[in-house]
Design a protein around this motif. Structure first.
Motif, mmCIF file in Angstrom:
data_model
loop_
_atom_site.group_PDB
_atom_site.id
_atom_site.type_symbol
_atom_site.label_atom_id
_atom_site.label_comp_id
_atom_site.label_asym_id
_atom_site.label_seq_id
_atom_site.Cartn_x
_atom_site.Cartn_y
_atom_site.Cartn_z
ATOM 1 N N GLN A 64 0.856 -1.181 0.000
ATOM 2 C CA GLN A 64 0.000 0.000 0.000
ATOM 3 C C GLN A 64 0.890 1.227 0.000
ATOM 4 O O GLN A 64 1.880 1.284 0.735
ATOM 5 N N ALA A 95 -1.940 5.093 2.464
ATOM 6 C CA ALA A 95 -2.327 4.219 3.583
ATOM 7 C C ALA A 95 -1.214 3.217 3.850
ATOM 8 O O ALA A 95 -1.388 2.017 3.656
ATOM 9 N N GLN A 134 1.440 0.613 5.475
ATOM 10 C CA GLN A 134 1.247 -0.449 6.458
ATOM 11 C C GLN A 134 2.562 -1.118 6.816
ATOM 12 O O GLN A 134 3.304 -1.520 5.927
ATOM 13 N N PRO A 155 6.527 -0.368 5.567
ATOM 14 C CA PRO A 155 5.577 -0.002 4.511
ATOM 15 C C PRO A 155 6.196 0.085 3.124
ATOM 16 O O PRO A 155 5.504 -0.104 2.116
ATOM 17 N N THR A 196 -1.474 -5.813 10.526
ATOM 18 C CA THR A 196 -1.090 -4.593 9.816
ATOM 19 C C THR A 196 -1.337 -3.372 10.693
ATOM 20 O O THR A 196 -2.233 -3.365 11.531
ATOM 21 N N THR A 197 -0.531 -2.343 10.479
ATOM 22 C CA THR A 197 -0.699 -1.096 11.219
ATOM 23 C C THR A 197 -1.641 -0.129 10.514
ATOM 24 O O THR A 197 -1.910 0.952 11.038
ATOM 25 N N GLY A 198 -2.122 -0.495 9.344
ATOM 26 C CA GLY A 198 -3.077 0.330 8.614
ATOM 27 C C GLY A 198 -4.179 -0.539 8.043
ATOM 28 O O GLY A 198 -3.982 -1.729 7.800
ATOM 29 N N ASN A 254 -6.890 -0.420 2.066
ATOM 30 C CA ASN A 254 -7.441 0.689 1.302
ATOM 31 C C ASN A 254 -7.230 0.404 -0.180
ATOM 32 O O ASN A 254 -6.100 0.486 -0.678
#
Length: 200
Positions: free
Chosen positions: A75, A79, A81, A126, A145-147, A150
């Motif tokens: 991503q 967004a 991650q 990321p 995941t930290t996000g 999307n």
């Protein structure tokens, strides 16, 4: 993020940097006897003791048959991650590719075998594309995941790009329709998502 010594209180883990800055091998300790095994697959407190402070917001779980190859996916900065990947059934060959333009390791890859038996995990920043190939009859992969996912931020990279040159341990992989047409690294360079030194 670098690993630092943690006080010995219960189960610990080992954090090993790879040659790609921002990618770490995580090896939890576990207890095993005739009944089975137990280990902490994730502990926020333990991670912070090792200098890793990340807030995970989503867990993903996939099941794939032998020969399936998923990737490469990422991503972009819309967004970004961090991903913490492990294999809980079977075995996979897990691979990441550095997407940071200007990085001394741009376009380089790192691969590791993750299995239900070795309980090894891979922490991926990321700015790296991620993919894996299934080595066992069936494999289940779980990752934090930290996000949030999307679709507008989705990025893809060809699994077989000769400029990357991943030494996959399988031939003639089973691909999704989308992954069979992923763009090359040269195409990525036309509109790169990440630059070395920039904060993702």
């Amino acid at each position: 993020m670098t690993g630092v010594a943690a006080p010995k209180q219960g189960m610990d883990m080992t954090v090993t940097p790879t040659e790609l800055e921002g990618v770490f091998v995580i090896q939890p300790e576990w207890f095993e006897d005739e009944r089975g095994f137990f280990f902490e697959s994730y502990s926020k407190r333990r991670w912070e003791q090792h200098g890793l402070s990340l807030d995970f917001v989503q867990d993903n779980h996939s099941r794939s048959s032998k020969g399936v190859l998923r990737g490469f996916h990422f991503q972009n900065a819309l967004a970004p991650q961090h991903r913490l990947v492990r294999c809980t059934v079977g075995a996979i060959f897990d691979v990441v590719v550095d997407l940071r333009v200007g990085s001394p390791t741009f376009g380089k890859w790192y691969g590791i075998e993750l299995t239900a038996q070795n309980r090894t995990q891979l922490l991926i920043g990321p700015e790296f594309a991620h993919g894996f190939a299934v080595l066992s009859d069936v494999a289940e992969v779980q990752y934090k995941t930290t996000g949030f996912h999307n679709p507008l931020a989705e990025g893809l990279l060809a699994w077989d790009d000769p400029d990357v040159g991943v030494a996959w341990p399988i031939t003639d992989p089973i691909l999704s329709a989308k992954d069979s047409t992923n763009p090359s690294l040269a195409r990525y360079l036309e509109n790169p998502a990440f630059t070395f030194g920039a904060q993702a």
